[in-house]
Write a protein that holds these residues in place. Structure first.
Motif, PDB file in Angstrom:
ATOM      1  N   ILE A  80      28.290 128.220  96.559  1.00 19.16           N
ATOM      2  CA  ILE A  80      28.173 128.641  97.959  1.00 19.16           C
ATOM      3  C   ILE A  80      26.969 128.017  98.660  1.00 19.16           C
ATOM      4  CG2 ILE A  80      29.383 130.796  97.545  1.00 19.16           C
ATOM      5  CD1 ILE A  80      26.722 132.238  97.509  1.00 19.16           C
ATOM      6  N   SER A  81      26.189 127.188  97.951  1.00 18.02           N
ATOM      7  CA  SER A  81      25.127 126.448  98.628  1.00 18.02           C
ATOM      8  C   SER A  81      25.749 125.225  99.284  1.00 18.02           C
ATOM      9  CB  SER A  81      24.049 126.041  97.626  1.00 18.02           C
ATOM     10  OG  SER A  81      24.581 125.154  96.675  1.00 18.02           O
ATOM     11  N   SER A  82      24.923 124.311  99.744  1.00 21.00           N
ATOM     12  CA  SER A  82      25.431 123.208 100.559  1.00 21.00           C
ATOM     13  C   SER A  82      26.003 122.058  99.747  1.00 21.00           C
ATOM     14  CB  SER A  82      24.309 122.675 101.463  1.00 21.00           C
ATOM     15  OG  SER A  82      23.205 122.240 100.682  1.00 21.00           O
ATOM     16  N   GLY A  83      25.983 122.161  98.423  1.00 21.28           N
ATOM     17  CA  GLY A  83      26.512 121.070  97.608  1.00 21.28           C
ATOM     18  C   GLY A  83      28.028 121.051  97.549  1.00 21.28           C
ATOM     19  N   ASP A  84      28.587 119.942  97.048  1.00 16.71           N
ATOM     20  CA  ASP A  84      30.041 119.781  96.991  1.00 16.71           C
ATOM     21  C   ASP A  84      30.670 120.666  95.907  1.00 16.71           C
ATOM     22  OD1 ASP A  84      29.843 117.996  99.010  1.00 16.71           O
ATOM     23  OD2 ASP A  84      30.419 116.229  97.863  1.00 16.71           O
ATOM     24  N   ASP A  85      31.986 120.914  96.046  1.00 14.09           N
ATOM     25  CA  ASP A  85      32.747 121.741  95.113  1.00 14.09           C
ATOM     26  C   ASP A  85      34.029 121.014  94.725  1.00 14.09           C
ATOM     27  OD1 ASP A  85      30.924 123.907  95.706  1.00 14.09           O
ATOM     28  OD2 ASP A  85      32.058 124.181  97.561  1.00 14.09           O
ATOM     29  N   TYR A  86      34.461 121.206  93.477  1.00 18.60           N
ATOM     30  CA  TYR A  86      35.662 120.535  92.976  1.00 18.60           C
ATOM     31  C   TYR A  86      36.399 121.493  92.061  1.00 18.60           C
ATOM     32  CZ  TYR A  86      38.123 116.072  92.280  1.00 18.60           C
ATOM     33  OH  TYR A  86      39.039 115.037  92.307  1.00 18.60           O
ATOM     34  N   LEU A 150      44.624 134.152  76.900  1.00 24.78           N
ATOM     35  CA  LEU A 150      45.226 134.192  78.236  1.00 24.78           C
ATOM     36  C   LEU A 150      46.520 135.007  78.208  1.00 24.78           C
ATOM     37  CD1 LEU A 150      44.803 130.489  79.402  1.00 24.78           C
ATOM     38  CD2 LEU A 150      43.406 132.460  80.018  1.00 24.78           C
ATOM     39  N   ALA A 151      46.816 135.633  79.333  1.00 23.47           N
ATOM     40  CA  ALA A 151      48.091 136.315  79.483  1.00 23.47           C
ATOM     41  C   ALA A 151      49.211 135.292  79.641  1.00 23.47           C
ATOM     42  CB  ALA A 151      48.046 137.245  80.695  1.00 23.47           C
ATOM     43  N   ALA A 152      50.447 135.724  79.493  1.00 21.24           N
ATOM     44  CA  ALA A 152      51.584 134.823  79.702  1.00 21.24           C
ATOM     45  C   ALA A 152      51.632 134.366  81.156  1.00 21.24           C
ATOM     46  CB  ALA A 152      52.872 135.533  79.321  1.00 21.24           C
ATOM     47  N   ASN A 153      51.838 133.078  81.361  1.00 24.10           N
ATOM     48  CA  ASN A 153      51.989 132.493  82.694  1.00 24.10           C
ATOM     49  C   ASN A 153      50.811 132.811  83.612  1.00 24.10           C
ATOM     50  OD1 ASN A 153      54.701 131.534  82.056  1.00 24.10           O
ATOM     51  ND2 ASN A 153      55.323 133.675  82.213  1.00 24.10           N
ATOM     52  N   GLN A 154      49.624 132.886  83.040  1.00 26.98           N
ATOM     53  CA  GLN A 154      48.421 133.169  83.821  1.00 26.98           C
ATOM     54  C   GLN A 154      47.815 131.877  84.360  1.00 26.98           C
ATOM     55  OE1 GLN A 154      45.284 135.178  81.683  1.00 26.98           O
ATOM     56  NE2 GLN A 154      43.894 135.208  83.440  1.00 26.98           N
ATOM     57  N   THR A 155      47.471 131.864  85.631  1.00 31.44           N
ATOM     58  CA  THR A 155      46.777 130.729  86.225  1.00 31.44           C
ATOM     59  C   THR A 155      45.287 131.021  86.296  1.00 31.44           C
ATOM     60  OG1 THR A 155      48.694 130.051  87.553  1.00 31.44           O
ATOM     61  CG2 THR A 155      46.530 129.276  88.276  1.00 31.44           C
ATOM     62  N   ILE A 156      44.503 130.120  85.730  1.00 35.74           N
ATOM     63  CA  ILE A 156      43.049 130.231  85.818  1.00 35.74           C
ATOM     64  C   ILE A 156      42.510 128.953  86.463  1.00 35.74           C
ATOM     65  CG2 ILE A 156      42.869 131.770  83.841  1.00 35.74           C
ATOM     66  CD1 ILE A 156      41.877 129.358  82.209  1.00 35.74           C
ATOM     67  N   TYR A 157      41.263 129.012  86.909  1.00 34.93           N
ATOM     68  CA  TYR A 157      40.666 127.914  87.655  1.00 34.93           C
ATOM     69  C   TYR A 157      39.351 127.487  87.006  1.00 34.93           C
ATOM     70  CZ  TYR A 157      43.949 129.468  91.230  1.00 34.93           C
ATOM     71  OH  TYR A 157      45.086 129.830  91.897  1.00 34.93           O
ATOM     72  N   PHE A 158      39.048 126.206  87.164  1.00 35.59           N
ATOM     73  CA  PHE A 158      37.774 125.661  86.717  1.00 35.59           C
ATOM     74  C   PHE A 158      37.107 124.999  87.915  1.00 35.59           C
ATOM     75  CE2 PHE A 158      40.630 125.679  83.122  1.00 35.59           C
ATOM     76  CZ  PHE A 158      39.873 126.259  82.112  1.00 35.59           C
ATOM     77  N   GLY A 159      35.900 125.473  88.257  1.00 34.02           N
ATOM     78  CA  GLY A 159      35.169 124.917  89.387  1.00 34.02           C
ATOM     79  C   GLY A 159      33.954 124.147  88.921  1.00 34.02           C
ATOM     80  N   VAL A 160      33.698 123.019  89.568  1.00 31.48           N
ATOM     81  CA  VAL A 160      32.482 122.237  89.340  1.00 31.48           C
ATOM     82  C   VAL A 160      31.730 122.189  90.659  1.00 31.48           C
ATOM     83  CG1 VAL A 160      31.527 120.017  88.605  1.00 31.48           C
ATOM     84  CG2 VAL A 160      33.678 120.842  87.605  1.00 31.48           C
ATOM     85  N   GLY A 161      30.446 122.533  90.635  1.00 34.97           N
ATOM     86  CA  GLY A 161      29.664 122.563  91.871  1.00 34.97           C
ATOM     87  C   GLY A 161      28.239 122.115  91.638  1.00 34.97           C
TER      88      GLY A 161
END
Length: 264
Positions: A80-86, A150-161
């Motif tokens: 949430i700072s001013s740097g980029d997110d991916y 993980l649960a069945a058919n669970q979507t998770i996310y990976f963030g790089v910032g």
């Protein structure tokens, strides 16, 4: 006029290749995914790569940071700072119990990696694991996270910032490993597993039946690492070991299982 139009088009395409703007545009990944040379334009809040408006302090299981040489959390300032997110996303299969391991090589100080369960619009939540780097003297560093069961058919996310100048993300995804879930028929005879193999920093141990002792030997029979009284899912930091082949012995109730593991 044609030259100006072409230049404008190239400019827009260049921005689009970096800007994600929302969780829905996270990059889908699958087992074995890698991506080299991810470089964002930087520039803080005016950058197309900076869009996350809300993120948690990730106090989950703790991911590994080679620049700090221990397991860490991931601060919300990374996003949430001013740097980029991916962002990346993974959806598990139809059988519950998968484990995933995500590892990046970074070339910029003060970067972070977080695994999380919920991503809506420009807000991320549901910390699963996270790690960050401080400043480091070497040209590169490693951040990694593991998400088990993980649960069945669970979507998770990976963030790089990133949360400090130059606000530019510069990294490679060097490993994404999915350890399949055990089928229902195999549940009662499930065996202890160690992964990933080959391993770089963190060796995961799953499906321990009882409290166990772990010892790692080199091929000369010399003990190089030992941990006592481990149970359930466990992470062992093997980053201090030199590259080569090792024997991992896990002992409990008078029984010993031995695994051959390659350290990169």
């Amino acid at each position: 006029m044609r030259k100006i139009t072409l230049s404008l088009l190239l400019f827009i395409v260049g921005i689009a290749s970096y800007g994600q703007y929302s969780c829905e545009n996270a990059i889908p990944i699958s087992n074995g995914f890698t991506s080299m040379g991810i470089l964002t334009p930087g520039g803080g809040s005016s950058s197309p790569g900076s869009w996350v408006t809300s993120a948690p302090n990730c106090q989950g299981t703790g991911g590994y940071s080679s620049t700090l040489s221990f397991n860490t959390t991931c601060f919300d300032d990374v996003f949430i700072s001013s740097g980029d997110d991916y962002m990346f996303k993974y959806t598990s299969g139809s059988t519950p119990g998968e484990s995933v391991y995500f590892k990046i090589l970074i070339r910029t100080d003060y970067m972070g990696l977080m695994a999380f369960s919920d991503c809506t619009g420009t807000a991320i939540s549901g910390c699963l694991s996270g790690a960050y780097s401080g400043s480091f003297n070497s040209p590169t560093g490693i951040l990694s996270v593991t998400v088990p069961n993980l649960a069945a058919n669970q979507t998770i996310y990976f963030g790089v910032g990133i949360w400090a100048d130059p606000k530019v993300l510069d990294f490679d995804v060097i490993e994404f490993t999915v350890t399949p879930a055990l089928g229902t028929a195999d549940f009662d005879k499930a065996k202890t597993a160690v992964f990933p193999n080959p391993v770089n920093d963190i060796l995961n141990i799953s499906n321990l039946k009882d409290v166990s002792d772990l010892t790692i030997f080199n091929l000369l029979g010399q003990e190089v690492l030992s941990e006592k009284g481990i149970d359930a899912a466990k992470q062992v930091n093997v980053s201090s070991l030199t590259a080569g082949t090792y024997l991992v012995k896990i002992s409990s109730n008078g029984k010993t299982e031995t695994f051959k593991v390659v350290k990169n």
